[in-house]
Motif scaffolding. Structure first.
Motif, PDB file in Angstrom:
ATOM      1  N   ARG A   2       0.825  -1.199   0.000  1.00  0.00           N
ATOM      2  CA  ARG A   2       0.000   0.000   0.000  1.00  0.00           C
ATOM      3  C   ARG A   2       0.866   1.258   0.000  1.00  0.00           C
ATOM      4  O   ARG A   2       0.578   2.224  -0.694  1.00  0.00           O
ATOM      5  CB  ARG A   2      -0.912  -0.014   1.226  1.00  0.00           C
ATOM      6  CG  ARG A   2      -1.533   1.353   1.484  1.00  0.00           C
ATOM      7  CD  ARG A   2      -2.702   1.284   2.365  1.00  0.00           C
ATOM      8  NE  ARG A   2      -3.750   0.478   1.786  1.00  0.00           N
ATOM      9  CZ  ARG A   2      -4.957   0.388   2.310  1.00  0.00           C
ATOM     10  NH1 ARG A   2      -5.243   1.031   3.418  1.00  0.00           N
ATOM     11  NH2 ARG A   2      -5.870  -0.340   1.765  1.00  0.00           N
ATOM     12  N   TYR A   9       1.367   7.376  -6.188  1.00  0.00           N
ATOM     13  CA  TYR A   9       0.431   8.498  -6.381  1.00  0.00           C
ATOM     14  C   TYR A   9       1.135   9.816  -6.142  1.00  0.00           C
ATOM     15  O   TYR A   9       0.955  10.782  -6.858  1.00  0.00           O
ATOM     16  CB  TYR A   9      -0.754   8.387  -5.414  1.00  0.00           C
ATOM     17  CG  TYR A   9      -1.829   7.450  -5.876  1.00  0.00           C
ATOM     18  CD1 TYR A   9      -2.510   7.705  -7.064  1.00  0.00           C
ATOM     19  CD2 TYR A   9      -2.181   6.326  -5.136  1.00  0.00           C
ATOM     20  CE1 TYR A   9      -3.494   6.846  -7.499  1.00  0.00           C
ATOM     21  CE2 TYR A   9      -3.171   5.463  -5.564  1.00  0.00           C
ATOM     22  CZ  TYR A   9      -3.827   5.726  -6.754  1.00  0.00           C
ATOM     23  OH  TYR A   9      -4.794   4.887  -7.180  1.00  0.00           O
ATOM     24  N   ARG A  27       2.121  29.156 -21.185  1.00  0.00           N
ATOM     25  CA  ARG A  27       0.989  29.840 -21.801  1.00  0.00           C
ATOM     26  C   ARG A  27       0.856  31.274 -21.336  1.00  0.00           C
ATOM     27  O   ARG A  27       0.377  32.121 -22.054  1.00  0.00           O
ATOM     28  CB  ARG A  27      -0.308  29.107 -21.458  1.00  0.00           C
ATOM     29  CG  ARG A  27      -0.432  27.806 -22.207  1.00  0.00           C
ATOM     30  CD  ARG A  27      -1.825  27.282 -22.043  1.00  0.00           C
ATOM     31  NE  ARG A  27      -1.993  26.020 -22.721  1.00  0.00           N
ATOM     32  CZ  ARG A  27      -2.878  25.113 -22.356  1.00  0.00           C
ATOM     33  NH1 ARG A  27      -3.671  25.352 -21.338  1.00  0.00           N
ATOM     34  NH2 ARG A  27      -2.981  23.999 -23.017  1.00  0.00           N
ATOM     35  N   PRO A  79     -16.796  20.242 -30.477  1.00  0.00           N
ATOM     36  CA  PRO A  79     -17.776  19.375 -29.811  1.00  0.00           C
ATOM     37  C   PRO A  79     -18.335  19.933 -28.513  1.00  0.00           C
ATOM     38  O   PRO A  79     -19.371  19.479 -28.055  1.00  0.00           O
ATOM     39  CB  PRO A  79     -16.960  18.107 -29.523  1.00  0.00           C
ATOM     40  CG  PRO A  79     -15.564  18.601 -29.358  1.00  0.00           C
ATOM     41  CD  PRO A  79     -15.421  19.811 -30.226  1.00  0.00           C
ATOM     42  N   ASP A  80     -17.651  20.895 -27.909  1.00  0.00           N
ATOM     43  CA  ASP A  80     -18.025  21.282 -26.543  1.00  0.00           C
ATOM     44  C   ASP A  80     -18.482  22.733 -26.445  1.00  0.00           C
ATOM     45  O   ASP A  80     -19.654  23.019 -26.210  1.00  0.00           O
ATOM     46  CB  ASP A  80     -16.817  21.015 -25.621  1.00  0.00           C
ATOM     47  CG  ASP A  80     -17.096  21.333 -24.172  1.00  0.00           C
ATOM     48  OD1 ASP A  80     -18.182  20.957 -23.697  1.00  0.00           O
ATOM     49  OD2 ASP A  80     -16.243  21.948 -23.521  1.00  0.00           O
ATOM     50  N   VAL A  81     -17.554  23.660 -26.651  1.00  0.00           N
ATOM     51  CA  VAL A  81     -17.847  25.076 -26.409  1.00  0.00           C
ATOM     52  C   VAL A  81     -18.903  25.622 -27.371  1.00  0.00           C
ATOM     53  O   VAL A  81     -19.831  26.316 -26.955  1.00  0.00           O
ATOM     54  CB  VAL A  81     -16.553  25.918 -26.515  1.00  0.00           C
ATOM     55  CG1 VAL A  81     -16.866  27.398 -26.569  1.00  0.00           C
ATOM     56  CG2 VAL A  81     -15.641  25.618 -25.336  1.00  0.00           C
ATOM     57  N   GLU A 158      -3.987  14.628 -32.995  1.00  0.00           N
ATOM     58  CA  GLU A 158      -3.483  13.318 -33.426  1.00  0.00           C
ATOM     59  C   GLU A 158      -4.144  12.890 -34.733  1.00  0.00           C
ATOM     60  O   GLU A 158      -5.311  13.162 -34.949  1.00  0.00           O
ATOM     61  CB  GLU A 158      -3.826  12.267 -32.356  1.00  0.00           C
ATOM     62  CG  GLU A 158      -2.978  12.359 -31.116  1.00  0.00           C
ATOM     63  CD  GLU A 158      -3.520  11.413 -30.050  1.00  0.00           C
ATOM     64  OE1 GLU A 158      -3.501  10.202 -30.285  1.00  0.00           O
ATOM     65  OE2 GLU A 158      -3.982  11.919 -29.017  1.00  0.00           O
ATOM     66  N   GLY A 159      -3.402  12.205 -35.538  1.00  0.00           N
ATOM     67  CA  GLY A 159      -3.965  11.607 -36.740  1.00  0.00           C
ATOM     68  C   GLY A 159      -4.204  12.599 -37.866  1.00  0.00           C
ATOM     69  O   GLY A 159      -4.997  12.326 -38.763  1.00  0.00           O
ATOM     70  N   THR A 163      -7.997  21.107 -34.526  1.00  0.00           N
ATOM     71  CA  THR A 163      -9.064  21.799 -33.827  1.00  0.00           C
ATOM     72  C   THR A 163      -8.715  23.292 -33.833  1.00  0.00           C
ATOM     73  O   THR A 163      -7.665  23.678 -34.320  1.00  0.00           O
ATOM     74  CB  THR A 163      -9.247  21.225 -32.398  1.00  0.00           C
ATOM     75  OG1 THR A 163     -10.379  21.864 -31.777  1.00  0.00           O
ATOM     76  CG2 THR A 163      -8.014  21.446 -31.527  1.00  0.00           C
ATOM     77  N   ASN A 165      -8.542  26.852 -31.502  1.00  0.00           N
ATOM     78  CA  ASN A 165      -8.709  27.666 -30.295  1.00  0.00           C
ATOM     79  C   ASN A 165      -9.331  28.975 -30.764  1.00  0.00           C
ATOM     80  O   ASN A 165      -8.962  29.482 -31.823  1.00  0.00           O
ATOM     81  CB  ASN A 165      -7.364  27.968 -29.644  1.00  0.00           C
ATOM     82  CG  ASN A 165      -6.695  26.713 -29.096  1.00  0.00           C
ATOM     83  OD1 ASN A 165      -7.313  25.655 -29.038  1.00  0.00           O
ATOM     84  ND2 ASN A 165      -5.447  26.848 -28.707  1.00  0.00           N
TER      85      ASN A 165
END
Lengths: 208, 155
Positions: A2, A9, A27, A79-81, A158-159, A163, A165
Protein backbone atom coordinates in the motif's frame (compact mmCIF):
# COMPACT_ATOMS: atom_id res chain seq x y z
CA UNK A 1 2.40 -2.70 -1.00
CA UNK A 2 0.00 0.00 0.00
CA UNK A 3 2.85 2.37 0.88
CA UNK A 4 4.26 1.84 -2.57
CA UNK A 5 0.93 2.65 -4.15
CA UNK A 6 0.72 5.85 -2.14
CA UNK A 7 4.31 6.75 -3.04
CA UNK A 8 3.37 6.12 -6.65
CA UNK A 9 0.43 8.50 -6.38
CA UNK A 10 2.71 11.06 -4.72
CA UNK A 11 5.26 10.86 -7.51
CA UNK A 12 2.58 11.02 -10.17
CA UNK A 13 0.98 13.95 -8.34
CA UNK A 14 4.27 15.84 -8.08
CA UNK A 15 4.91 15.17 -11.75
CA UNK A 16 1.44 16.41 -12.63
CA UNK A 17 1.93 19.58 -10.57
CA UNK A 18 5.31 20.25 -12.18
CA UNK A 19 3.79 19.75 -15.62
CA UNK A 20 0.83 21.98 -14.80
CA UNK A 21 3.15 24.73 -13.58
CA UNK A 22 5.27 24.44 -16.69
CA UNK A 23 2.27 24.50 -19.02
CA UNK A 24 0.88 27.48 -17.06
CA UNK A 25 4.15 29.37 -17.35
CA UNK A 26 4.45 28.53 -21.05
CA UNK A 27 0.99 29.84 -21.80
CA UNK A 28 0.96 32.88 -19.52
CA UNK A 29 4.51 34.24 -19.48
CA UNK A 30 6.49 31.93 -21.71
CA UNK A 31 6.75 31.59 -25.47
CA UNK A 32 3.20 30.20 -25.63
CA UNK A 33 1.67 33.41 -24.25
CA UNK A 34 -0.97 34.88 -26.56
CA UNK A 35 -0.67 38.42 -27.83
CA UNK A 36 -2.47 40.68 -25.36
CA UNK A 37 -5.89 41.72 -26.56
CA UNK A 38 -6.58 44.84 -24.59
CA UNK A 39 -8.26 46.94 -27.20
CA UNK A 40 -12.02 47.14 -27.42
CA UNK A 41 -13.65 45.82 -30.56
CA UNK A 42 -14.00 48.42 -33.31
CA UNK A 43 -17.40 49.87 -34.20
CA UNK A 44 -19.04 47.87 -36.99
CA UNK A 45 -19.01 51.04 -39.09
CA UNK A 46 -15.19 51.00 -38.98
CA UNK A 47 -14.89 47.35 -40.04
CA UNK A 48 -14.35 46.11 -43.56
CA UNK A 49 -15.02 42.49 -44.54
CA UNK A 50 -17.01 40.49 -47.11
CA UNK A 51 -18.48 37.14 -46.05
CA UNK A 52 -21.30 34.81 -47.11
CA UNK A 53 -24.21 33.83 -44.90
CA UNK A 54 -25.60 30.29 -44.65
CA UNK A 55 -28.16 31.05 -47.34
CA UNK A 56 -25.49 32.18 -49.79
CA UNK A 57 -26.08 35.94 -49.44
CA UNK A 58 -23.09 38.27 -49.48
CA UNK A 59 -22.78 40.06 -46.15
CA UNK A 60 -20.61 42.76 -44.62
CA UNK A 61 -20.65 45.20 -41.70
CA UNK A 62 -23.50 47.13 -43.34
CA UNK A 63 -25.69 44.02 -43.04
CA UNK A 64 -25.63 44.50 -39.28
CA UNK A 65 -26.00 48.25 -38.98
CA UNK A 66 -29.50 49.49 -38.22
CA UNK A 67 -30.30 46.75 -35.70
CA UNK A 68 -28.52 45.67 -32.52
CA UNK A 69 -26.17 42.73 -33.04
CA UNK A 70 -25.08 39.70 -31.04
CA UNK A 71 -22.12 37.93 -32.66
CA UNK A 72 -19.65 35.21 -31.72
CA UNK A 73 -16.91 33.08 -33.23
CA UNK A 74 -16.71 29.29 -33.38
CA UNK A 75 -16.60 26.31 -35.74
CA UNK A 76 -18.94 23.43 -36.40
CA UNK A 77 -16.35 20.70 -35.67
CA UNK A 78 -16.20 21.98 -32.10
CA UNK A 79 -17.78 19.37 -29.81
CA UNK A 80 -18.03 21.28 -26.54
CA UNK A 81 -17.85 25.08 -26.41
CA UNK A 82 -19.65 25.94 -29.66
CA UNK A 83 -22.80 23.82 -29.27
CA UNK A 84 -22.94 25.02 -25.65
CA UNK A 85 -22.68 28.68 -26.71
CA UNK A 86 -25.26 28.18 -29.47
CA UNK A 87 -27.61 26.45 -26.98
CA UNK A 88 -27.08 29.24 -24.44
CA UNK A 89 -27.84 31.87 -27.07
CA UNK A 90 -30.92 29.96 -28.18
CA UNK A 91 -32.06 30.00 -24.53
CA UNK A 92 -31.41 33.75 -24.18
CA UNK A 93 -33.37 34.40 -27.37
CA UNK A 94 -36.25 32.30 -26.04
CA UNK A 95 -36.17 34.36 -22.81
CA UNK A 96 -36.24 37.61 -24.78
CA UNK A 97 -39.24 36.43 -26.78
CA UNK A 98 -40.47 39.09 -29.23
CA UNK A 99 -37.60 41.43 -28.32
CA UNK A 100 -35.22 38.92 -29.92
CA UNK A 101 -36.75 39.69 -33.30
CA UNK A 102 -35.02 43.10 -33.29
CA UNK A 103 -31.57 41.49 -33.01
CA UNK A 104 -29.05 40.32 -35.59
CA UNK A 105 -27.55 37.08 -34.26
CA UNK A 106 -24.46 35.89 -36.10
CA UNK A 107 -22.23 32.84 -35.68
CA UNK A 108 -18.93 33.45 -37.53
CA UNK A 109 -16.76 30.43 -38.29
CA UNK A 110 -13.01 30.55 -37.67
CA UNK A 111 -12.65 27.32 -39.70
CA UNK A 112 -13.75 28.21 -43.24
CA UNK A 113 -11.83 25.23 -44.65
CA UNK A 114 -14.39 22.79 -43.22
CA UNK A 115 -17.28 25.21 -42.58
CA UNK A 116 -18.65 25.75 -46.05
CA UNK A 117 -21.93 27.59 -46.64
CA UNK A 118 -23.70 24.20 -46.73
CA UNK A 119 -22.06 23.04 -43.46
CA UNK A 120 -23.06 26.29 -41.75
CA UNK A 121 -26.64 25.99 -43.09
CA UNK A 122 -27.07 22.50 -41.67
CA UNK A 123 -25.45 23.37 -38.35
CA UNK A 124 -27.44 26.53 -37.58
CA UNK A 125 -30.69 24.76 -38.50
CA UNK A 126 -30.49 22.86 -35.20
CA UNK A 127 -30.54 26.02 -33.10
CA UNK A 128 -32.73 29.15 -32.72
CA UNK A 129 -33.98 30.28 -36.15
CA UNK A 130 -32.66 33.83 -35.60
CA UNK A 131 -29.04 32.59 -35.68
CA UNK A 132 -27.24 33.27 -38.97
CA UNK A 133 -24.05 31.43 -39.90
CA UNK A 134 -21.29 33.36 -41.69
CA UNK A 135 -18.26 31.96 -43.50
CA UNK A 136 -15.87 33.19 -46.18
CA UNK A 137 -12.29 33.23 -47.38
CA UNK A 138 -9.62 32.90 -44.69
CA UNK A 139 -8.38 36.47 -45.30
CA UNK A 140 -11.85 37.91 -44.72
CA UNK A 141 -12.34 35.86 -41.55
CA UNK A 142 -9.03 37.31 -40.34
CA UNK A 143 -10.34 40.83 -41.02
CA UNK A 144 -13.60 40.42 -39.10
CA UNK A 145 -11.76 38.74 -36.19
CA UNK A 146 -9.28 41.63 -36.17
CA UNK A 147 -12.13 44.15 -36.06
CA UNK A 148 -13.66 42.30 -33.10
CA UNK A 149 -10.18 41.94 -31.48
CA UNK A 150 -11.00 38.21 -31.40
CA UNK A 151 -8.27 35.56 -31.53
CA UNK A 152 -8.22 32.16 -33.18
CA UNK A 153 -5.58 29.59 -33.93
CA UNK A 154 -5.45 26.26 -35.73
CA UNK A 155 -4.11 23.47 -33.50
CA UNK A 156 -3.11 20.08 -34.99
CA UNK A 157 -4.43 16.99 -33.21
CA UNK A 158 -3.48 13.32 -33.43
CA UNK A 159 -3.96 11.61 -36.74
CA UNK A 160 -3.64 14.70 -38.94
CA UNK A 161 -6.87 16.35 -37.77
CA UNK A 162 -7.01 19.78 -36.25
CA UNK A 163 -9.06 21.80 -33.83
CA UNK A 164 -9.39 25.56 -33.37
CA UNK A 165 -8.71 27.67 -30.29
CA UNK A 166 -10.86 30.76 -30.44
CA UNK A 167 -12.40 33.62 -28.48
CA UNK A 168 -15.55 32.20 -26.92
CA UNK A 169 -17.12 35.48 -25.76
CA UNK A 170 -20.36 36.78 -27.26
CA UNK A 171 -20.08 40.37 -28.58
CA UNK A 172 -22.91 42.91 -28.41
CA UNK A 173 -23.21 45.98 -30.64
CA UNK A 174 -25.87 48.71 -30.69
CA UNK A 175 -27.98 49.47 -33.75
CA UNK A 176 -25.60 52.25 -34.79
CA UNK A 177 -22.75 49.71 -34.78
CA UNK A 178 -21.05 50.79 -31.58
CA UNK A 179 -19.60 48.02 -29.37
CA UNK A 180 -21.65 47.80 -26.16
CA UNK A 181 -20.32 44.88 -24.11
CA UNK A 182 -19.54 41.19 -24.24
CA UNK A 183 -20.88 38.13 -22.50
CA UNK A 184 -18.08 35.89 -21.30
CA UNK A 185 -18.27 32.17 -21.77
CA UNK A 186 -20.22 30.57 -18.93
CA UNK A 187 -21.61 33.83 -17.63
CA UNK A 188 -24.89 33.04 -15.86
CA UNK A 189 -28.00 33.69 -17.90
CA UNK A 190 -29.26 36.24 -15.36
CA UNK A 191 -26.33 38.48 -16.37
CA UNK A 192 -26.51 37.71 -20.08
CA UNK A 193 -30.10 38.71 -20.78
CA UNK A 194 -29.81 42.20 -19.16
CA UNK A 195 -26.64 42.78 -21.22
CA UNK A 196 -28.54 41.94 -24.40
CA UNK A 197 -31.29 44.34 -23.32
CA UNK A 198 -28.60 47.06 -22.93
CA UNK A 199 -27.60 46.51 -26.55
CA UNK A 200 -31.27 46.66 -27.55
CA UNK A 201 -31.67 49.98 -25.68
CA UNK A 202 -28.61 51.39 -27.48
CA UNK A 203 -30.80 51.33 -30.53
CA UNK A 204 -32.74 54.42 -29.50
CA UNK A 205 -29.57 56.20 -28.36
CA UNK A 206 -27.85 55.36 -31.61
CA UNK A 207 -30.79 56.64 -33.63
CA UNK A 208 -30.85 60.06 -32.02
CA UNK B 1 -29.82 -6.50 -31.57
CA UNK B 2 -33.25 -6.12 -30.04
CA UNK B 3 -31.82 -6.99 -26.67
CA UNK B 4 -29.20 -4.26 -26.92
CA UNK B 5 -31.81 -1.67 -27.74
CA UNK B 6 -33.94 -2.76 -24.78
CA UNK B 7 -30.99 -2.53 -22.42
CA UNK B 8 -30.27 0.92 -23.76
CA UNK B 9 -33.84 2.02 -23.22
CA UNK B 10 -33.80 0.70 -19.67
CA UNK B 11 -30.55 2.51 -18.93
CA UNK B 12 -31.95 5.67 -20.48
CA UNK B 13 -35.09 5.37 -18.35
CA UNK B 14 -33.02 4.89 -15.22
CA UNK B 15 -30.87 7.90 -16.09
CA UNK B 16 -33.82 10.12 -16.87
CA UNK B 17 -35.49 8.97 -13.68
CA UNK B 18 -32.61 10.54 -11.76
CA UNK B 19 -31.21 7.19 -10.68
CA UNK B 20 -27.57 6.44 -11.10
CA UNK B 21 -26.42 3.79 -13.47
CA UNK B 22 -24.73 1.25 -11.22
CA UNK B 23 -21.18 0.16 -11.78
CA UNK B 24 -21.71 -3.29 -13.22
CA UNK B 25 -18.20 -4.49 -13.91
CA UNK B 26 -14.84 -4.44 -12.22
CA UNK B 27 -13.65 -3.99 -8.68
CA UNK B 28 -13.92 -0.21 -8.84
CA UNK B 29 -16.37 1.46 -6.44
CA UNK B 30 -17.54 4.05 -8.91
CA UNK B 31 -20.99 5.33 -9.72
CA UNK B 32 -21.71 7.30 -12.86
CA UNK B 33 -24.62 9.74 -12.72
CA UNK B 34 -26.47 11.97 -15.20
CA UNK B 35 -24.67 10.76 -18.31
CA UNK B 36 -25.71 12.47 -21.54
CA UNK B 37 -24.39 13.42 -24.95
CA UNK B 38 -25.42 15.46 -27.96
CA UNK B 39 -26.49 14.07 -31.31
CA UNK B 40 -23.92 14.46 -34.10
CA UNK B 41 -24.24 15.70 -37.65
CA UNK B 42 -22.92 12.71 -39.57
CA UNK B 43 -19.66 11.06 -38.57
CA UNK B 44 -16.96 13.60 -39.44
CA UNK B 45 -17.30 15.81 -36.40
CA UNK B 46 -16.23 14.61 -32.95
CA UNK B 47 -18.92 14.05 -30.33
CA UNK B 48 -18.86 14.84 -26.62
CA UNK B 49 -20.39 13.12 -23.61
CA UNK B 50 -20.88 14.40 -20.08
CA UNK B 51 -21.49 12.77 -16.68
CA UNK B 52 -20.62 12.85 -13.01
CA UNK B 53 -18.19 10.15 -11.83
CA UNK B 54 -18.43 9.45 -8.11
CA UNK B 55 -15.92 7.42 -6.10
CA UNK B 56 -18.03 5.60 -3.51
CA UNK B 57 -15.15 3.46 -2.20
CA UNK B 58 -12.50 3.94 0.49
CA UNK B 59 -9.55 4.08 -1.91
CA UNK B 60 -8.63 6.72 -4.48
CA UNK B 61 -9.44 5.75 -8.07
CA UNK B 62 -7.69 7.00 -11.18
CA UNK B 63 -9.48 7.21 -14.50
CA UNK B 64 -6.96 6.51 -17.26
CA UNK B 65 -9.06 6.19 -20.38
CA UNK B 66 -12.24 5.39 -22.23
CA UNK B 67 -13.44 2.84 -24.70
CA UNK B 68 -16.61 2.64 -26.77
CA UNK B 69 -17.66 0.91 -29.97
CA UNK B 70 -19.05 4.29 -31.07
CA UNK B 71 -15.67 6.01 -31.54
CA UNK B 72 -12.16 4.88 -32.44
CA UNK B 73 -10.50 7.55 -30.30
CA UNK B 74 -12.43 8.38 -27.15
CA UNK B 75 -10.46 10.57 -24.73
CA UNK B 76 -11.13 12.75 -21.73
CA UNK B 77 -10.51 16.33 -22.81
CA UNK B 78 -10.63 19.59 -20.98
CA UNK B 79 -11.77 22.94 -22.30
CA UNK B 80 -10.06 25.94 -20.75
CA UNK B 81 -10.87 29.59 -21.28
CA UNK B 82 -8.02 32.03 -20.59
CA UNK B 83 -8.10 35.62 -19.32
CA UNK B 84 -8.47 36.89 -22.89
CA UNK B 85 -11.60 34.76 -23.36
CA UNK B 86 -9.89 32.31 -25.73
CA UNK B 87 -11.06 28.72 -25.35
CA UNK B 88 -8.76 25.80 -26.04
CA UNK B 89 -9.10 22.06 -25.61
CA UNK B 90 -6.55 19.40 -24.74
CA UNK B 91 -6.32 15.85 -23.42
CA UNK B 92 -6.87 15.88 -19.66
CA UNK B 93 -4.57 12.94 -18.87
CA UNK B 94 -5.26 10.78 -15.84
CA UNK B 95 -7.96 11.91 -13.44
CA UNK B 96 -7.64 10.92 -9.78
CA UNK B 97 -10.81 10.88 -7.70
CA UNK B 98 -10.41 10.76 -3.91
CA UNK B 99 -12.70 8.56 -1.81
CA UNK B 100 -16.12 10.16 -1.44
CA UNK B 101 -15.32 12.74 -4.13
CA UNK B 102 -16.71 13.11 -7.62
CA UNK B 103 -15.59 14.62 -10.89
CA UNK B 104 -18.04 16.39 -13.17
CA UNK B 105 -17.69 16.15 -16.93
CA UNK B 106 -19.77 19.13 -18.05
CA UNK B 107 -19.95 21.64 -20.93
CA UNK B 108 -16.99 24.01 -20.97
CA UNK B 109 -14.85 21.82 -18.73
CA UNK B 110 -13.95 18.14 -18.74
CA UNK B 111 -15.74 16.04 -21.33
CA UNK B 112 -15.50 12.65 -22.98
CA UNK B 113 -14.36 13.61 -26.47
CA UNK B 114 -15.49 11.00 -29.00
CA UNK B 115 -13.16 11.21 -31.99
CA UNK B 116 -13.46 9.09 -35.13
CA UNK B 117 -17.13 8.22 -34.82
CA UNK B 118 -17.98 4.83 -36.28
CA UNK B 119 -21.62 5.77 -36.73
CA UNK B 120 -23.67 8.95 -36.36
CA UNK B 121 -24.96 9.79 -32.88
CA UNK B 122 -28.74 9.79 -33.27
CA UNK B 123 -31.06 11.57 -30.87
CA UNK B 124 -33.08 9.12 -28.76
CA UNK B 125 -30.52 6.32 -28.95
CA UNK B 126 -27.88 5.38 -26.40
CA UNK B 127 -24.33 4.03 -26.61
CA UNK B 128 -22.14 2.13 -24.15
CA UNK B 129 -19.11 3.99 -22.78
CA UNK B 130 -16.53 2.15 -20.67
CA UNK B 131 -14.40 4.03 -18.16
CA UNK B 132 -10.99 2.42 -17.64
CA UNK B 133 -9.24 2.72 -14.29
CA UNK B 134 -5.58 2.36 -13.39
CA UNK B 135 -6.12 -0.83 -11.38
CA UNK B 136 -7.66 -2.56 -14.37
CA UNK B 137 -11.22 -1.95 -13.23
CA UNK B 138 -13.85 -0.93 -15.75
CA UNK B 139 -17.25 0.70 -15.47
CA UNK B 140 -19.62 0.70 -18.42
CA UNK B 141 -22.54 3.12 -18.71
CA UNK B 142 -25.22 3.55 -21.34
CA UNK B 143 -25.11 7.19 -22.41
CA UNK B 144 -28.37 8.67 -23.75
CA UNK B 145 -28.02 10.79 -26.91
CA UNK B 146 -30.02 14.01 -26.66
CA UNK B 147 -30.60 16.73 -29.25
CA UNK B 148 -27.74 18.77 -30.74
CA UNK B 149 -28.92 21.85 -28.83
CA UNK B 150 -29.22 20.03 -25.46
CA UNK B 151 -27.75 21.93 -22.52
CA UNK B 152 -27.86 19.25 -19.86
CA UNK B 153 -29.09 15.77 -18.94
CA UNK B 154 -32.68 16.99 -18.47
CA UNK B 155 -33.04 18.49 -21.94
Amino acid sequence: MRRRTIAGYGAAGAGAIALTLFVGWWRVDGPGAPEPIEQRPMALTEMDFRLTDHEGNEVGPETLIGRPTMAFFGFTYCPDVCPTTLSDISGWLDDLGDEAKQLNVVFITVDPERDTVEAMAEYVSYFHPAIRGWTGPEGQIARIADGFRAAYERVPTEGGDYTMNHTASVFLFGAAGRFVTMIDYHEPREFAVPKIRRALEEETEGAT
Amino acid sequence: MKKIIMTGTLAALLTFGGLSVPALAGPVDVVVESAWSRASIGMNRPGAAYMTIRNTGDEPVTLIGLSTPLAMMPEIHETKTNAEGVSSMSAAGEIAIAPGESVALEPGGLHAMLMRLQQPMTEGETFPLTLLFVDGGEVTVEVPILGIAARGPED
